[in-house]
Motif scaffolding. Structure first.
Motif, PDB file in Angstrom:
ATOM      1  N   ALA A   1      18.337 -31.829  27.160  1.00 30.85           N
ATOM      2  CA  ALA A   1      17.718 -32.101  25.865  1.00 30.85           C
ATOM      3  C   ALA A   1      17.838 -33.590  25.558  1.00 30.85           C
ATOM      4  O   ALA A   1      18.810 -34.244  25.950  1.00 30.85           O
ATOM      5  CB  ALA A   1      18.391 -31.288  24.761  1.00 30.85           C
TER       6      ALA A   1
ATOM      7  N   ALA B   1      18.411 -35.894  22.518  1.00 32.86           N
ATOM      8  CA  ALA B   1      18.934 -35.678  21.171  1.00 32.86           C
ATOM      9  C   ALA B   1      19.120 -36.998  20.436  1.00 32.86           C
ATOM     10  O   ALA B   1      19.626 -37.975  20.993  1.00 32.86           O
ATOM     11  CB  ALA B   1      20.265 -34.924  21.239  1.00 32.86           C
TER      12      ALA B   1
ATOM     13  N   VAL C   1      18.908 -27.760  18.589  1.00 32.18           N
ATOM     14  CA  VAL C   1      17.749 -27.839  19.500  1.00 32.18           C
ATOM     15  C   VAL C   1      16.537 -27.114  18.938  1.00 32.18           C
ATOM     16  O   VAL C   1      15.666 -26.671  19.674  1.00 32.18           O
ATOM     17  CB  VAL C   1      18.097 -27.273  20.885  1.00 32.18           C
ATOM     18  CG1 VAL C   1      19.068 -28.176  21.603  1.00 32.18           C
ATOM     19  CG2 VAL C   1      18.670 -25.858  20.768  1.00 32.18           C
TER      20      VAL C   1
ATOM     21  N   LEU D   1      13.913 -30.509  26.103  1.00 28.63           N
ATOM     22  CA  LEU D   1      14.103 -30.015  24.745  1.00 28.63           C
ATOM     23  C   LEU D   1      14.326 -31.201  23.830  1.00 28.63           C
ATOM     24  O   LEU D   1      14.806 -32.256  24.261  1.00 28.63           O
ATOM     25  CB  LEU D   1      15.304 -29.078  24.694  1.00 28.63           C
ATOM     26  CG  LEU D   1      15.242 -27.843  25.607  1.00 28.63           C
ATOM     27  CD1 LEU D   1      16.609 -27.174  25.659  1.00 28.63           C
ATOM     28  CD2 LEU D   1      14.183 -26.878  25.124  1.00 28.63           C
TER      29      LEU D   1
ATOM     30  N   GLY E   1      16.240 -32.479  20.344  1.00 24.52           N
ATOM     31  CA  GLY E   1      17.332 -32.040  19.481  1.00 24.52           C
ATOM     32  C   GLY E   1      17.961 -33.157  18.695  1.00 24.52           C
ATOM     33  O   GLY E   1      17.519 -34.302  18.709  1.00 24.52           O
TER      34      GLY E   1
END
Length: 377
Positions: A59, A61, A85, A94, A96
């Motif tokens: 992810a 982030a 997420v 992903l 997040g």
């Protein structure tokens, strides 16, 4: 969608997840967040691995919610974080947000080049500090002592790796280099390895298997080549070193966390031109345990290991049991560490002033002795 199981069977176990981190995450488990380990930091965003069912996904982030002006509290490679997420996807990743950082077990910290007293975290939650030292140049025992001190202070187990061992074909000469490194790092395993020939790689892989290790060393020490050898693939770019001085460019520009085939993970770091002490009193004590043991036998508890009578340290130097180079390295790193601590610690500043006055008094005394003004009582 995401696996919130925080048992030992968690998909992130291979990345170092265990019951201790699971317990730290418990307050966040019912809020729709998932745990993740930061594998790379880059300008306010981090790459973090999270569990997606039985698989591990990456992810991207944002770290705005945990941004801080304190360099000791910023997200770092190796940190375990609380990840939201639920923001969708960005390409194959992903998307997040980092909501919080879980408490660190260990932290590799050096002082910054700033005139202020600031520390910089190089890696977090590390079990082994792998200190790469190239045999393409003369062995710098002082640098080994400096890195080993920071390794001990972090809470990790230092390991000294003499890279490019193929450049020293004489077994006897290589053995002497290993012995010299061992003398600078009591209680630390020293390995001679060669990524080119494979010598020592299996032994090192067994040492770092199952935990988190960080690769440390100056540019040109062969860290990226060593990382590729341990991972078993060309995951890090490698550039040729300069023939004239054995130095290389900073091939690695970020701190990357890499999964190892034999279990565990490895954090590769950029080459470090300088590594300053950062409140490393315990680390220095362990690195110079031989000097500290001698100091306990000195006649005076506040012995400066100079011209005082009954100094066991200087007696060891005079007899050849302790090298003058090692004592000077001990003094140098102790002074450097005390200066850093004194910038923020009033008591340490008082100690620094007291030691300075003692040195002034000793200097005056020695001048009087030279002039025939008497000796020690």
């Amino acid at each position: 969608m995401f696996d919130l199981d925080i048992s030992a069977a968690h998909p992130l176990t291979a990345y170092g997840w265990d019951d201790g981190f699971a317990e730290s995450f418990t307050p966040f488990a019912g809020q729709g967040f998932v745990p993740g380990r930061i594998v790379r930091v880059d300008r306010g965003r981090v790459d973090v691995v999270v569990a997606d069912g039985d698989a591990v996904r990456t992810a991207l982030a944002d770290t705005a919610l945990v941004a801080t002006g304190d360099p000791m509290r910023v997200p770092c490679t190796g940190d375990w974080a609380v990840i939201d997420v639920e923001n969708g996807r960005v390409g194959d990743h992903l998307d997040g947000v980092v909501r919080a950082l879980l408490p660190r077990r260990t932290a590799m910290v050096r002082s910054t080049s700033s005139k202020r007293s600031e520390g910089q975290i190089l890696a977090a939650n590390v079990d082994h500090a792998v200190i790469a030292v190239s045999l393409a140049e003369a062995l710098d025992l002082g640098r080994i002592e400096r890195f080993v001190s920071l390794g001990w202070e972090s809470g990790a187990q230092p390991v000294v790796v003499l890279t490019k061992a193929d450049l020293v074909p004489d077994p006897a000469a290589l053995g002497h280099l290993v012995a010299d490194a061992e003398s600078a790092a009591p209680g630390v395993q020293v390995l001679a390895v060669s990524a080119a020939s494979g010598e020592g790689i299996e032994v090192l892989a067994a040492v770092v298997a199952g935990g988190t290790s960080v690769l440390l060393g100056r540019s040109g020490a062969g860290k990226s080549t060593l990382a590729n050898a341990l991972v078993g693939a060309d995951v890090q770019d490698v550039q040729a070193i300069r023939d004239r001085d054995g130095k290389g460019r900073h091939t690695t520009t970020t701190r990357d966390l890499l999964a190892l085939p034999g279990g565990g993970v490895l954090i590769d770091t950029p080459g470090l031109r300088g590594v300053g002490m950062w409140d490393a009193e315990e680390g220095l004590a362990r690195t110079f345990s031989d000097v500290e043991a001698l100091a306990e036998r000195c006649r005076f508890a506040d012995c400066a290991h100079g011209a005082e009578p009954g100094c066991a340290v200087m007696e060891a130097v005079d007899s050849g049991a302790l090298s003058p180079r090692r004592l000077e390295s001990y003094r140098k790193l102790q002074r450097e560490n005390l200066r850093i601590v004194a910038k923020t610690d009033a008591r340490a500043r008082a100690v620094l002033r007291r030691d300075w006055k003692q040195k002034q008094a000793l200097g005056r005394h020695m001048m009087e002795r030279k002039r025939g003004g008497g000796g020690w009582d």
